[in-house]
Design a protein around this motif. Structure first.
Motif, mmCIF file in Angstrom:
data_model
loop_
_atom_site.group_PDB
_atom_site.id
_atom_site.type_symbol
_atom_site.label_atom_id
_atom_site.label_comp_id
_atom_site.label_asym_id
_atom_site.label_seq_id
_atom_site.Cartn_x
_atom_site.Cartn_y
_atom_site.Cartn_z
ATOM 1 N N ALA A 274 45.610 38.902 39.715
ATOM 2 C CA ALA A 274 46.528 38.689 38.040
ATOM 3 C C ALA A 274 45.738 36.978 38.104
ATOM 4 O O ALA A 274 45.577 36.589 37.106
ATOM 5 C CB ALA A 274 48.106 37.686 39.138
ATOM 6 N N GLU A 275 45.188 36.578 39.377
ATOM 7 C CA GLU A 275 44.583 35.010 39.210
ATOM 8 C C GLU A 275 43.203 36.186 38.085
ATOM 9 O O GLU A 275 42.693 35.121 37.512
ATOM 10 C CB GLU A 275 43.586 34.634 40.465
ATOM 11 C CG GLU A 275 45.356 33.761 41.441
ATOM 12 C CD GLU A 275 44.974 34.054 42.692
ATOM 13 O OE1 GLU A 275 45.195 33.217 43.365
ATOM 14 O OE2 GLU A 275 43.613 34.631 43.046
ATOM 15 N N TYR A 276 42.133 36.960 38.213
ATOM 16 C CA TYR A 276 41.161 36.988 37.867
ATOM 17 C C TYR A 276 41.868 37.693 36.212
ATOM 18 O O TYR A 276 40.956 36.936 35.967
ATOM 19 C CB TYR A 276 40.850 39.149 38.530
ATOM 20 C CG TYR A 276 39.357 38.922 39.027
ATOM 21 C CD1 TYR A 276 38.653 37.916 39.431
ATOM 22 C CD2 TYR A 276 39.459 39.601 40.165
ATOM 23 C CE1 TYR A 276 37.924 38.021 39.872
ATOM 24 C CE2 TYR A 276 39.607 39.421 41.336
ATOM 25 C CZ TYR A 276 37.732 38.430 41.280
ATOM 26 O OH TYR A 276 37.420 39.000 42.331
ATOM 27 N N ALA A 277 43.368 37.818 35.481
ATOM 28 C CA ALA A 277 43.409 38.042 34.182
ATOM 29 C C ALA A 277 43.981 36.706 33.827
ATOM 30 O O ALA A 277 43.356 36.649 32.719
ATOM 31 C CB ALA A 277 44.625 38.931 34.849
ATOM 32 N N GLU A 278 44.296 36.460 34.916
ATOM 33 C CA GLU A 278 44.550 34.550 34.571
ATOM 34 C C GLU A 278 43.541 33.722 33.900
ATOM 35 O O GLU A 278 42.788 33.371 32.124
ATOM 36 C CB GLU A 278 45.212 33.477 35.386
ATOM 37 C CG GLU A 278 46.002 32.298 34.788
ATOM 38 C CD GLU A 278 46.246 31.334 35.899
ATOM 39 O OE1 GLU A 278 46.509 30.688 35.615
ATOM 40 O OE2 GLU A 278 46.218 32.207 36.910
ATOM 41 N N ARG A 279 42.171 33.898 34.860
ATOM 42 C CA ARG A 279 41.008 33.113 34.286
ATOM 43 C C ARG A 279 40.242 33.753 32.950
ATOM 44 O O ARG A 279 39.349 33.745 32.420
ATOM 45 C CB ARG A 279 39.528 33.596 35.456
ATOM 46 C CG ARG A 279 40.121 32.705 36.488
ATOM 47 C CD ARG A 279 39.102 33.422 37.839
ATOM 48 N NE ARG A 279 39.205 32.479 39.215
ATOM 49 C CZ ARG A 279 38.858 32.724 40.557
ATOM 50 N NH1 ARG A 279 37.600 33.336 39.874
ATOM 51 N NH2 ARG A 279 38.677 31.942 41.699
ATOM 52 N N ALA A 280 40.455 34.831 33.260
ATOM 53 C CA ALA A 280 39.787 35.931 31.664
ATOM 54 C C ALA A 280 40.420 35.504 30.490
ATOM 55 O O ALA A 280 40.188 34.965 29.423
ATOM 56 C CB ALA A 280 40.080 37.422 31.541
ATOM 57 N N GLU A 281 42.197 35.206 30.707
ATOM 58 C CA GLU A 281 42.743 34.444 29.130
ATOM 59 C C GLU A 281 42.229 33.587 29.371
ATOM 60 O O GLU A 281 41.675 32.752 27.638
ATOM 61 C CB GLU A 281 44.198 34.522 30.084
ATOM 62 C CG GLU A 281 45.063 34.050 28.548
ATOM 63 C CD GLU A 281 44.883 35.556 27.322
ATOM 64 O OE1 GLU A 281 44.237 34.762 26.380
ATOM 65 O OE2 GLU A 281 44.406 36.849 27.044
#
Length: 91
Positions: free
Chosen positions: A44-51
């Motif tokens: 989830a943190e990776y996805a947030e960083r990507a966004e």
């Protein structure tokens, strides 16, 4: 053991390896494991960083990168050793 502590069961081999790694880094197994837990992003943190990165690129460039451009960038990073599970990717 303090109220906010717990234990983790691992194989003897894993414990011994953790002890060697901790010694090489001048730390304890506890600190090594805590650093891993705190320093490794969740999916989830990776996805947030990507966004956030997409939004920043869109702001700077006027448009977000295409899925194809993202895939090429991801492949390049993996070839350079910055895959999703490498220490450099977590920084």
């Amino acid at each position: 053991m303090a109220a906010d502590e717990t234990s983790i069961k691992v194989s003897t081999a894993a414990r011994d390896r953790l002890a060697r790694l901790a010694a090489e880094h001048g730390t304890t197994i506890r600190s090594l494991v805590e650093e891993l837990a705190q320093g490794t992003p969740t999916q989830a943190e990776y996805a947030e960083r990507a966004e956030l990165a997409r939004a920043e690129l869109a702001s700077a460039l006027g448009s977000a990168p295409s899925p194809e451009a993202e895939a090429r960038a991801r492949a390049l990073l993996e070839r350079l050793g910055a895959g999703p599970h490498s220490p450099r990717a977590a920084a």
